[in-house]
Design a protein around this motif. Structure first.
Motif, PDB file in Angstrom:
ATOM      1  N   ARG A  18      10.747 -19.092  12.026  1.00  0.00           N
ATOM      2  CA  ARG A  18      10.145 -19.321  10.702  1.00  0.00           C
ATOM      3  C   ARG A  18       8.997 -18.349  10.446  1.00  0.00           C
ATOM      4  N   LEU A  19       8.195 -18.055  11.497  1.00  0.00           N
ATOM      5  CA  LEU A  19       7.105 -17.081  11.345  1.00  0.00           C
ATOM      6  C   LEU A  19       7.647 -15.702  10.981  1.00  0.00           C
ATOM      7  N   ALA A  20       8.761 -15.326  11.622  1.00  0.00           N
ATOM      8  CA  ALA A  20       9.327 -13.999  11.389  1.00  0.00           C
ATOM      9  C   ALA A  20       9.787 -13.816   9.947  1.00  0.00           C
ATOM     10  N   SER A  21      10.128 -14.931   9.301  1.00  0.00           N
ATOM     11  CA  SER A  21      10.630 -14.835   7.922  1.00  0.00           C
ATOM     12  C   SER A  21       9.536 -15.080   6.880  1.00  0.00           C
ATOM     13  N   ALA A  22       8.312 -15.413   7.326  1.00  0.00           N
ATOM     14  CA  ALA A  22       7.221 -15.703   6.394  1.00  0.00           C
ATOM     15  C   ALA A  22       6.585 -14.398   5.909  1.00  0.00           C
ATOM     16  N   PRO A  23       6.013 -14.406   4.707  1.00  0.00           N
ATOM     17  CA  PRO A  23       5.332 -13.208   4.197  1.00  0.00           C
ATOM     18  C   PRO A  23       4.181 -12.797   5.118  1.00  0.00           C
TER      19      PRO A  23
END
Length: 645
Positions: A18-23
């Protein structure tokens, strides 16, 4: 599609995905916030973010929407411990250190006076890219913890400060502050964490040996003392008081001041070594002090009480109690001579009285009430909360070894409250784990036995260097297995406990033999049971180890394994000892055991009534119910016999 997408192997991996896909702006803010903790006040968030207000709330809304944070009554909270920890752990170390520094500076900007603020500042700086900035806040927090009598917290804070000081050669006034911190760690560490006290004592003494002519200080001290000895009675006190005075630690101490300060701290060093089972080093220290001090030196008397600490574990009491009385009297005479002694010598007087009484308690004997009152008076006069707590523990130990619930419960409650007030110092908690299990074992209170042994096991994991604790835990594990009638476990734990007790020279080896005898008897192996009980009695009567409590238990173990008359004699002797020492629980157990052996209905009824009363006095409800349940049918049979007659 969803049917072919690999599921994360763990919650941590899911968070990383989820972190990798966050802005990037959301990830950057999360990484800044994570070092500050899971729950975040809005002013702190603003300070750490460094963003314009509108931009900040836009980023926060996005983070909340992605369920990394949630807004709870104006505070931002990471949605789960694992989410918080994963964000923190996945932040590159250099970035993380920089963020800790940001948190520390943000906290420093907050109004002073908030509870824990200085400590938090020190904690964050210590993990930042400017660790030397942590030294002063940690020292201030450690001092505040000492003043609040939070001993373990103070020890942990000062240890961290000392480590940073040692690696910061350019810190202003470094050596002065380092010496003071080492001294504080020796003093506070004694109760909170004895290994720390020993380690910093060794470091401090080595520094003095390499930088100060301590022998010259000893000679000067001896000359001044000789002058005081030959003075007129009117001059005697006038010369003694400045000679035995408070000495502050620092980098500019004279050799004689170093000698006195080292003598003072050696009292704590000796007791800590005894607690840790480092007996050879303790005896070496005592021999060295005896060569440096006259026989009647209060510092030598204070150090000599370490042997009483040792006898509490080994049970080698021959001459020990009388020797302890002599040292306590020597310290008391010194106090009377100077009026108000230095704090450490006053502390040694209070602790000497405690160690005298706790050894009496562990033998199953009554406390010396005059010594108890004197120790509490010392504690009150000097504000020694720890000395008060230790004297209270002597009362707990006395109640534990007599099985007296009426005395045990209130004393234990007061002791637990004092331990809480002192920040749960490990030595006090560990002493409860060492010496309270016999109370629950002899009363047959299964759930409480399980709980107290489990607590000892937990402490043993925290204190692996404490060989006395390690051995005692193995002893109580074996006794628990016998009480619980877990034959498979007892077959393994009893030999382990005996080996640990023998290897450590433990007094509780006698208790293991008693429970081994009970186990073998329950298993139908009477010769083995007899041998174990005989060994227990031999130890209980050994001139070096002799004590009433062990003898009572050993004679009770032997009674059912020998001819009737011999067994009755053992029980009579056990009863005499129990009555002489005020052991209310063992009185009841002896009467119960005798009632089960033989006698007319009237004799058995009388013995059961006495046992029931004794158990009632001891607040041993389980045993009281047992005696009552045995007495009920006998009472009905007796009534029927009377009617039929």
């Amino acid at each position: 599609g969803l049917g072919t997408r690999r599921l994360p192997d763990s919650i941590q991996e899911a968070v990383l995905v989820r972190l990798a896909s966050a802005p990037p702006e959301q990830v950057a803010l999360l990484r800044k916030l994570a070092p500050a903790g899971r729950m975040l006040d809005l002013p702190l968030v603003r300070s750490l973010a460094g963003l314009p207000e509108a931009e900040l709330f836009a980023v926060l809304d996005g983070i909340v929407e992605r369920q990394f944070l949630q807004d709870v009554e104006g505070r931002y909270v990471f949605t789960h411990d694992t989410v918080h920890q994963t964000v923190y752990d996945s932040t590159p170390e250099m970035d993380r250190r920089g963020h800790h520094g940001l948190v520390a500076r943000a906290l420093q900007a907050q109004p002073a006076g908030r509870a824990g603020l200085v400590r938090a500042v020190g904690w964050h700086y210590a993990r930042s890219d400017a660790p030397a900035e942590a030294i002063q806040p940690l020292l201030e927090a450690g001092k505040a913890a000492i003043e609040a009598e939070a001993l373990l917290e103070a020890t942990l804070l000062l240890k961290e400060a000392a480590g940073l000081l040692e690696s910061a050669p350019d810190f202003p006034g470094r050596m002065e502050q380092l010496l003071r911190t080492w001294v504080s760690l020796v003093e506070v560490g004694y109760s909170s964490d004895p290994p720390t006290s020993v380690a910093y004592g060794e470091r401090l003494f080595a520094y003095w040996e390499s930088t100060v002519d301590v022998e010259a200080g000893r000679r000067e001290a001896a000359q001044r003392l000789a002058s005081a000895r030959t003075a007129t009675p009117a001059e005697h006190e006038e010369l003694l008081c400045p000679l035995f005075r408070e000495v502050a630690a620092g980098a500019r101490m004279t050799p004689v001041d170093v000698f006195w300060k080292r003598s003072e701290l050696q009292i704590l060093q000796g007791m800590s070594l005894a607690i840790l089972g480092r007996t050879r080093e303790m005896e070496t220290l005592l021999s060295s002090a005896a060569a440096e001090h006259p026989e009647d030196s209060p510092y030598l008397a204070g150090l000599s009480i370490a042997r009483a600490t040792l006898s509490a574990y080994t049970g080698r009491w021959s001459g020990g109690v009388s020797e302890q009385r002599k040292q306590v009297q020597r310290l008391s005479d010194f106090r009377d001579a100077v009026g108000r002694p230095p704090r450490r010598l006053a502390w040694a007087l209070g602790m000497g009285g405690y160690l005298l009484n706790v050894n009496l308690a562990l033998r199953g004997e009554p406390l010396d009430e005059d010594v108890l009152r004197g120790g509490l008076a010392v504690a009150d006069a000097h504000g020694f909360t720890d000395v008060r707590a230790y004297h209270l523990f002597a009362q707990v130990a006395r109640a534990a070894f007599t099985g007296d619930g009426a005395a045990f419960a209130p004393a234990l409650a007061q002791k637990a409250e004092l331990i809480r007030r002192l920040g749960s110092p490990r030595l006090m908690e560990r002493n409860l784990a060492l010496f309270t299990p016999p109370y629950y074992l002899e009363r047959g209170e299964h759930e409480l036995v399980a709980a107290v042994v489990a607590r000892g096991e937990a402490l043993a994991r925290v204190l692996p260097q404490d060989r006395w604790l390690q051995a005692h835990v193995q002893v109580y594990q074996a006794c628990r297995d016998v009480l619980f009638e877990d034959a498979a476990a007892a077959r393994e734990s009893l030999p382990r406990a005996l080996e640990a007790a023998r290897k450590g020279g433990l007094r509780m080896e006698t208790l293991v033999h008693v429970y081994q005898s009970r186990f073998e008897r329950d298993q139908g192996r009477r010769p083995a049971a007899l041998a174990a009980a005989q060994t227990a009695l031999e130890r209980a009567l050994d001139p070096v180890l002799a004590n009433p409590w062990d003898e009572i238990l050993a004679r009770r173990a032997l009674a059912p394994l020998v001819p009737q008359a011999e067994g009755d004699a053992h029980l009579r002797h056990a009863l005499i000892l129990a009555e002489a020492t005020g052991n209310v629980l063992q009185m009841g157990l002896v009467y119960l055991q005798h009632a089960e052996r033989h006698g007319t209905h009237e004799e058995v009824m009388l013995e059961l009534e006495i046992a029931e009363r004794a158990f009632g006095n001891a607040k041993a409800t389980h045993l009281q119910s047992l005696a009552s349940s045995l007495r009920g049918p006998l009472s009905r049979q007796l009534e029927e016999l009377k009617r039929s007659a």
